[in-house]
Design a protein around this motif. Sequence first.
Motif, PDB file in Angstrom:
ATOM      1  N   PHE A 294       0.815  -1.218   0.000  1.00 10.51           N
ATOM      2  CA  PHE A 294       0.000   0.000   0.000  1.00 10.51           C
ATOM      3  C   PHE A 294       0.850   1.271   0.000  1.00 10.51           C
ATOM      4  O   PHE A 294       0.356   2.340   0.345  1.00 10.51           O
ATOM      5  N   TRP A 295       2.115   1.134  -0.382  1.00 12.48           N
ATOM      6  CA  TRP A 295       2.939   2.322  -0.574  1.00 12.48           C
ATOM      7  C   TRP A 295       2.312   3.163  -1.698  1.00 12.48           C
ATOM      8  O   TRP A 295       1.742   2.615  -2.620  1.00 12.48           O
ATOM      9  N   PRO A 296       2.370   4.490  -1.616  1.00 20.76           N
ATOM     10  CA  PRO A 296       3.097   5.306  -0.646  1.00 20.76           C
ATOM     11  C   PRO A 296       2.309   5.691   0.595  1.00 20.76           C
ATOM     12  O   PRO A 296       2.852   6.372   1.465  1.00 20.76           O
ATOM     13  N   VAL A 297       1.033   5.254   0.734  1.00 19.31           N
ATOM     14  CA  VAL A 297       0.288   5.587   1.954  1.00 19.31           C
ATOM     15  C   VAL A 297       0.855   4.834   3.144  1.00 19.31           C
ATOM     16  O   VAL A 297       1.117   5.408   4.203  1.00 19.31           O
TER      17      VAL A 297
ATOM     18  N   LYS B   1      -0.238   0.526   7.218  1.00 19.04           N
ATOM     19  CA  LYS B   1      -1.636   0.678   6.793  1.00 19.04           C
ATOM     20  C   LYS B   1      -2.654   0.509   7.906  1.00 19.04           C
ATOM     21  O   LYS B   1      -3.722   1.109   7.849  1.00 19.04           O
ATOM     22  N   GLN B   2      -2.352  -0.295   8.924  1.00 16.38           N
ATOM     23  CA  GLN B   2      -3.337  -0.506   9.987  1.00 16.38           C
ATOM     24  C   GLN B   2      -3.662   0.775  10.760  1.00 16.38           C
ATOM     25  O   GLN B   2      -4.685   0.860  11.432  1.00 16.38           O
ATOM     26  N   PHE B   3      -2.786   1.779  10.627  1.00 14.13           N
ATOM     27  CA  PHE B   3      -3.000   3.045  11.329  1.00 14.13           C
ATOM     28  C   PHE B   3      -3.572   4.120  10.408  1.00 14.13           C
ATOM     29  O   PHE B   3      -3.628   5.293  10.779  1.00 14.13           O
TER      30      PHE B   3
ATOM     31  N   SER C  71      -2.786  -3.949 -12.918  1.00 11.92           N
ATOM     32  CA  SER C  71      -2.346  -5.291 -13.313  1.00 11.92           C
ATOM     33  C   SER C  71      -0.948  -5.617 -12.805  1.00 11.92           C
ATOM     34  O   SER C  71      -0.555  -6.781 -12.768  1.00 11.92           O
ATOM     35  N   LYS C  72      -0.190  -4.595 -12.405  1.00 15.74           N
ATOM     36  CA  LYS C  72       1.182  -4.808 -11.924  1.00 15.74           C
ATOM     37  C   LYS C  72       1.318  -4.469 -10.450  1.00 15.74           C
ATOM     38  O   LYS C  72       2.427  -4.238  -9.960  1.00 15.74           O
ATOM     39  N   GLU C  73       0.192  -4.466  -9.709  1.00 14.70           N
ATOM     40  CA  GLU C  73       0.257  -3.996  -8.330  1.00 14.70           C
ATOM     41  C   GLU C  73       1.141  -4.867  -7.434  1.00 14.70           C
ATOM     42  O   GLU C  73       1.653  -4.392  -6.409  1.00 14.70           O
ATOM     43  N   GLN C  74       1.350  -6.133  -7.803  1.00 16.22           N
ATOM     44  CA  GLN C  74       2.240  -6.969  -7.000  1.00 16.22           C
ATOM     45  C   GLN C  74       3.683  -6.483  -7.060  1.00 16.22           C
ATOM     46  O   GLN C  74       4.511  -6.886  -6.232  1.00 16.22           O
ATOM     47  N   ASP C  75       4.002  -5.609  -8.032  1.00 14.92           N
ATOM     48  CA  ASP C  75       5.355  -5.070  -8.135  1.00 14.92           C
ATOM     49  C   ASP C  75       5.573  -3.848  -7.250  1.00 14.92           C
ATOM     50  O   ASP C  75       6.700  -3.342  -7.158  1.00 14.92           O
ATOM     51  N   ILE C  76       4.525  -3.366  -6.593  1.00 15.97           N
ATOM     52  CA  ILE C  76       4.679  -2.144  -5.793  1.00 15.97           C
ATOM     53  C   ILE C  76       5.667  -2.351  -4.652  1.00 15.97           C
ATOM     54  O   ILE C  76       6.414  -1.435  -4.295  1.00 15.97           O
ATOM     55  N   LYS C  77       5.714  -3.543  -4.103  1.00 15.76           N
ATOM     56  CA  LYS C  77       6.687  -3.815  -3.039  1.00 15.76           C
ATOM     57  C   LYS C  77       8.111  -3.594  -3.545  1.00 15.76           C
ATOM     58  O   LYS C  77       8.963  -3.032  -2.851  1.00 15.76           O
ATOM     59  N   ARG C  78       8.369  -4.024  -4.787  1.00 15.40           N
ATOM     60  CA  ARG C  78       9.701  -3.814  -5.385  1.00 15.40           C
ATOM     61  C   ARG C  78       9.939  -2.331  -5.656  1.00 15.40           C
ATOM     62  O   ARG C  78      11.038  -1.813  -5.413  1.00 15.40           O
TER      63      ARG C  78
END
Length: 353
Positions: free
Chosen positions: A18-21, A28-30, A338-345
């Motif tokens: 959930f970057w950049p939030v 994110k829990q906060f 479609s590429k949201e799994q790459d956000i961690k990278r």
Amino acid sequence: MNKNYYAIIMAGGVGSRFWPVSTTEFPKQFHDMLGSGQTLIQKTYSRLSSLIPQENIFILTNANYNDIVLEQLPQIKPNQVLLEPAMRNTAPCIAYASWKIKKMNPEALMVVAPSDHWIEDEKAFCDNLEKSFQFCEANNALMTLGITPTFPNTGFGYIEYDKTNKNDIKKVYQFREKPNYETAKSFLHAGNFLWNAGIFIWSVKAVTEAFEKFQPQMSELFLQGYDAYNTDNERSFIEQNYAKAENISIDYALMENADNVYVLPATFDWNDLGTWGQLHEKLEKDDYKNGVINAKVILENASNNIVRTDAEKIVVIDGLHDYIIVDKADVLLIYPKSKEQDIKRITALANDL
């Protein structure tokens, strides 16, 4: 309320997708991820406190988040926040909490729940939890709540239960790892597979016995501090010893080894809010399936997007479809869903700038 009911809210995750939030400093829990007026941990606490005495609710979190927890949950006392001095997955923190609560109340019944999931039908959740507590009070059982799958999701682990059991609460046959798409389809077709939501219920007696049987080294480690629990010496013991525990999940440590594991197929709707796409599913959307949080928008030739800003910023979009658009302080993210799994990278790359 039943004084034997206790809750552990797991609030130590980072939520990097959930970057950049969501950031390491403020995960994110906060955050109020859906614009509901409450953060995810506040919603979780509120949901549990309708069934469980407030003084019996504990927050397990990273030591860095202590001040945030106390600020967002002013109802709780500092000694209800159990701080992990090192990241060691879910089994060690649950072991620590279990023996601490057992010393308080040997008759205790516990629920362990993530802090960052979204549950809309809170009455159904409490009804399911009450039924689980009653079962665990009467039986030596390790229980979990399973979610009836709605599509062949490859991002969740699955729980296979005994399909011959006609009772509401089912005996678990085995836990299954995150499957590929074809395997996930076969799970749905079989009809006796549930998503593993990571919500657990048991008596402190049952769970500590399971730790002693299947994780003897971890048990010995945390039992060394038994006299210190609920005293002024507890924090010192945990700071000195917690990092010695094995880094292992509760699924691997106990649930996949024990033969007294049961599951109740949940009757409430559930979303683990693991990605921006899953968040988009829960938002109210316009006729073109755009979901908006906080922003004021002008959308033309735009569909199936999620738009989030910190304040009521005006956002103008033309010609974007299936995108994540997030404005947060000094970061603007415009990224294909479609590429949201790459956000961690991408987060790691951004941290190096």
